[in-house]
Scaffold this motif. Sequence first.
Motif, PDB file in Angstrom:
ATOM      1  N   HIS A 220       0.820  -1.215   0.000  1.00  0.00           N
ATOM      2  CA  HIS A 220       0.000   0.000   0.000  1.00  0.00           C
ATOM      3  C   HIS A 220       0.853   1.265   0.000  1.00  0.00           C
ATOM      4  CE1 HIS A 220      -3.309  -2.710   1.049  1.00  0.00           C
ATOM      5  NE2 HIS A 220      -4.148  -1.715   0.840  1.00  0.00           N
ATOM      6  N   GLY A 221       2.177   1.114  -0.020  1.00  0.00           N
ATOM      7  CA  GLY A 221       3.056   2.282  -0.047  1.00  0.00           C
ATOM      8  C   GLY A 221       3.287   2.900   1.310  1.00  0.00           C
ATOM      9  N   VAL A 222       3.172   2.098   2.387  1.00  0.00           N
ATOM     10  CA  VAL A 222       3.313   2.617   3.744  1.00  0.00           C
ATOM     11  C   VAL A 222       4.420   1.868   4.471  1.00  0.00           C
ATOM     12  CG1 VAL A 222       2.174   2.865   5.988  1.00  0.00           C
ATOM     13  CG2 VAL A 222       0.887   3.302   3.889  1.00  0.00           C
ATOM     14  N   SER A 223       5.316   2.623   5.106  1.00  0.00           N
ATOM     15  CA  SER A 223       6.337   2.050   5.982  1.00  0.00           C
ATOM     16  C   SER A 223       5.975   2.414   7.412  1.00  0.00           C
ATOM     17  CB  SER A 223       7.725   2.601   5.620  1.00  0.00           C
ATOM     18  OG  SER A 223       8.716   2.066   6.475  1.00  0.00           O
ATOM     19  N   HIS A 224       5.631   1.411   8.235  1.00  0.00           N
ATOM     20  CA  HIS A 224       5.154   1.676   9.596  1.00  0.00           C
ATOM     21  C   HIS A 224       6.270   2.199  10.496  1.00  0.00           C
ATOM     22  CE1 HIS A 224       3.829   0.754  13.741  1.00  0.00           C
ATOM     23  NE2 HIS A 224       2.614   0.947  13.270  1.00  0.00           N
ATOM     24  N   ASN A 225       7.443   1.592  10.428  1.00  0.00           N
ATOM     25  CA  ASN A 225       8.650   2.032  11.149  1.00  0.00           C
ATOM     26  C   ASN A 225       8.605   1.849  12.662  1.00  0.00           C
ATOM     27  OD1 ASN A 225       9.989   2.853   8.813  1.00  0.00           O
ATOM     28  ND2 ASN A 225       9.229   4.938   8.935  1.00  0.00           N
TER      29      ASN A 225
END
Length: 307
Positions: A220-225
Amino acid sequence: MDSSANTPPIAGPASTSVGGITVLTEIQDIEPVPGPSMTEGPLTEFASTMSVEPSNVSGLTRNEETEPVPGPSELQPTQAESDSRPIHRSPGSVTDKYDMGRELGRGRFGIVKIGVRKSDQQKVAIKFIKSKKPKDDPGDRRGPPKEVMLLNMLMAPPSTYTVRLFEWFQEETHFHLVMEYPEPCEPIGRFLSRCGHLEDSVGKSLMVQVVRCAQECINHGVSHNDMHTSNVLINTALMQIKLIDFGQGLQIREPEVHPHQTYTTCLRHALQKTVEFVGKLLEYIAIRVCIPEANGTGCTPNRLRIG
């Protein structure tokens, strides 16, 4: 022993090694609202090799067949909440529609309280994020919090393993994010420490969900980190995980395409952080599976802790 020696290479036109794991680097440009998730990827290949069997977790018995992908949480969304359209700011105040309850937790980026929707008595989680209006600003130029943007990205299509955003409000000093409240739930770290030993099938199910959750975020193009044991909830009735708190998350964008955009990271860095956090979570779960049973009870609470 070097575990990478037994890891088969991933077929494809281009690949690279990230944290000892080979991943594909030839990936389509990720847009804010990408296509369907979980169709392919290195983390998906790992998850597909693991099977799940019915289990009993320290007194929590699943009589029905346990599926690798459990059903939705207890929270029943409204019609507007069940689709994948972006969530825009709701008019008015959060207290017009919700009654506030006890505090669920707090962190560097805000406080989370339980809320009850007045229209149908549905429980939700409401996050308070401070937002001060800039001095000498005649207008109101505050945009939505970064967390709103990331949660909206995870709704196209809706992610299975991340908390849902239902609506958000912008007020004088705070943003209020109204989110899914899976009940009953607790952080996975607390759950594993309380239960001690896990049966193989339960451990496999949780490990599969952690890997698929990470893959959904990347797709989805998200890096939670910040994917650690306090930010992964587990619905103890369904044995389903939910990833929360995207306060440190970033949008995945290649820097050469968007060199000046804030709150972004490139795909390589996103994969490195994801592999690091996922590896620690899988180790945490695996050790709980390996704890010997005590006196035939299948549970040795607090026998072993990590970190």
